[in-house]
Design an enzyme around this catalytic site. Sequence first.
Site, PDB file in Angstrom:
ATOM      1  N   HIS A  62       0.734  -1.232  -0.123  1.00  0.00           N
ATOM      2  CA  HIS A  62       0.013   0.052   0.152  1.00  0.00           C
ATOM      3  C   HIS A  62       0.751   1.224   0.020  1.00  0.00           C
ATOM      4  CE1 HIS A  62      -2.697   3.205   1.337  1.00  0.00           C
ATOM      5  NE2 HIS A  62      -1.786   3.257   2.546  1.00  0.00           N
ATOM      6  N   HIS A  86       4.376   7.175   5.308  1.00  0.00           N
ATOM      7  CA  HIS A  86       3.063   7.812   5.992  1.00  0.00           C
ATOM      8  C   HIS A  86       2.267   7.051   6.924  1.00  0.00           C
ATOM      9  CE1 HIS A  86       0.658   5.646   3.011  1.00  0.00           C
ATOM     10  NE2 HIS A  86      -0.278   6.365   3.617  1.00  0.00           N
ATOM     11  N   GLU A  90       1.049   6.625  12.371  1.00  0.00           N
ATOM     12  CA  GLU A  90      -0.362   6.552  12.737  1.00  0.00           C
ATOM     13  C   GLU A  90      -0.573   5.059  13.316  1.00  0.00           C
ATOM     14  OE1 GLU A  90      -2.816   7.631   9.552  1.00  0.00           O
ATOM     15  OE2 GLU A  90      -4.511   6.162  10.045  1.00  0.00           O
ATOM     16  N   ASP A  91       0.183   4.289  13.008  1.00  0.00           N
ATOM     17  CA  ASP A  91       0.096   2.591  13.316  1.00  0.00           C
ATOM     18  C   ASP A  91       0.860   2.398  14.698  1.00  0.00           C
ATOM     19  OD1 ASP A  91      -1.811   2.114  11.203  1.00  0.00           O
ATOM     20  OD2 ASP A  91      -0.501   1.337  10.275  1.00  0.00           O
ATOM     21  N   ASP A 152      -2.946   8.868  -1.054  1.00  0.00           N
ATOM     22  CA  ASP A 152      -3.326   7.925  -0.170  1.00  0.00           C
ATOM     23  C   ASP A 152      -4.672   7.477  -0.247  1.00  0.00           C
ATOM     24  OD1 ASP A 152      -2.883   6.297   2.083  1.00  0.00           O
ATOM     25  OD2 ASP A 152      -3.476   8.040   3.382  1.00  0.00           O
ATOM     26  N   ASP A 274     -23.007  16.677 -23.142  1.00  0.00           N
ATOM     27  CA  ASP A 274     -21.547  16.504 -23.052  1.00  0.00           C
ATOM     28  C   ASP A 274     -21.380  15.120 -22.461  1.00  0.00           C
ATOM     29  OD1 ASP A 274     -22.240  16.774 -20.375  1.00  0.00           O
ATOM     30  OD2 ASP A 274     -20.402  18.004 -19.987  1.00  0.00           O
TER      31      ASP A 274
HETATM   32 MN    MN Z   1      -2.347   5.093   4.112  1.00  0.00          MN
END
Ligand code: MN
Length: 584
Positions: A62, A86, A90-91, A152, A274
């Site tokens: 990922h 990134h 967070e984890d 992301d 369109d």
């Molecule tokens: Mn992510």
Amino acid sequence: MYVVNTSKDPSLGWTDFAQKLAAKSNRHFSDEELSLIKNAFEYASSAHEGQRRFSGEPYINHVADVAVDAASLELDAKTISAALLHDTVEDNVATMHDIKKKFGDEVAFLVKGVTKVDKLKYHGVERAAESMRRMFLAVAEDIRVVVLKLVDRLNNMKTLYALPQPEKQKRIASETLEIYAPLADRLGMGEIKNELEDLSFYYVYSKEYEWIKKEVDAKIPEREKYIKKIIPIVKKELGREKIRPIEIAARAKHYYSTWRKLLRYDMNWEKILDLVALRIIVANVEDCYAVLGAIHKLWRPMPGRIKDYIALPKPNGYQSLHTTVFCLDGQPTEFQIRTENMHREAEYGIAAHWFWDETGKSKTGAEFVGQKFSWVKQLQSWQKEFGKGESSEEFLESLKIDFFRDRIFVLTPKGDVVDLPEGSTPIDFAYHIHSEIGSRAFGAKINSKMSPLSAKLASGDVVEIITKKNKKPSSEWLNFVKTSQARNKIKHALGITQPSQKIDENAVELDIVVKNRVGVLKDITGALALFKINIDGVSSAADGNEFPLITVKFRVKNREQLERVKTRLKKIKGVQSVADKTKP
Ligand code: MN
């Protein structure tokens, strides 16, 4: 979003990743840059070791995908490294302190900007609001933060099918639809915006998605055949005029934007001119206008459908000439004419500015972004101004309305472009310019004509506010202003300090249970159109159910009208019940 690794699928290795990266980026990375990326890759690999996504893929895949997408937008080595890192903070497998020490301040800043706020400290809406606040603070300093966040999100949307909880899928998809896609749009990143919208559409309005997809897929081949007949005629005419197009191609409208347009036009397909448009890319601006002339020589233009976004670009920077002509067999057909640069900007937006530029970094800072997208600055000051007492719900709600709803752009008498949400009035315009002008507004001229202060502005309008000394805002204005900026300032001036009520008192939400049949949705929206009511949203909450529930959001003039609408809806064939969900 991960589970613990139980299978033995190999994780992506550095060599494969480096190859992908080289294939996607036009940048040349120095040895130093490559070693930074490699260190980040290795750090992320060990941090996410053993973690898998719900799709079963190793987690490193990922972050590697996000990094490769960032590279394809020609982002620099530091941003690519931040992409790889990134999700480590967070984890809780790494700390900001650690990242800073190993990768430097700049990478750490980018990582911090995209990291969601602590799960333990904030929950639910509050966490979403807090994450948004943090992201916007970072954005004003460095636009790369938001580009990373978008990439992301795009990757998360692509793998959302694997998430086992449908409720969570829907929540993530609505957030994408309401905040991230409009954000991409406002940065001019058309390609990401379209992708985000169509991916979310499927989860948020599944019934409508299926329907639109079926209809569009049935209509498109015929339209494309038709357009292909036109191309040689256009080429011939351009040849006669000695214009050499770089590209002439058909482009199909995306599902979500088709649906939105249908909603605006009472579900009338005839009005979608369109669905497939012809796009012509030429070398320079002169050629754009020459092509426009050539096309108008071939076919008669439809009045009111010539749009010159070259002379007057959209606030997100979009430039192009649009025209709809009565083409072969009198069929209305849209043409979009632009230069290569404009095309690149339409697809990549802000990212196009460092696309071919070696000094990419200098163009990502506050000053450049502020010049290019004045709303980024507005967003920041708006955020500061936004009352601290307001709840997270209100914050997110106003954010959606003030910044991410459909936008119009109007002009000051001097020709400055002012960017406002759709449905804005001269009062919203006045407060946007300055709170004194708002408070003292006495009258308004729209395109030199005296107009009510409550008039709805349209794109391209030139608005002039007439002020009067000692004039005070009127509480009546609260009934029609659109932006929370104007609303808050009026209330402040009037000394209204009680907690704000629901943003729109006339907002209604109806739950309609219907016996499923083809065309029932069209009949419902058609009935509302009879009352000249604009629908704010439609959703239906049942797959293959015989009696699906359809929820419609719109605004009424008063309760009386609401009663009449309800009576009318109940008369539609198949409608079982109509319930008012709106809180009193
Ligand atoms: Mn992510």
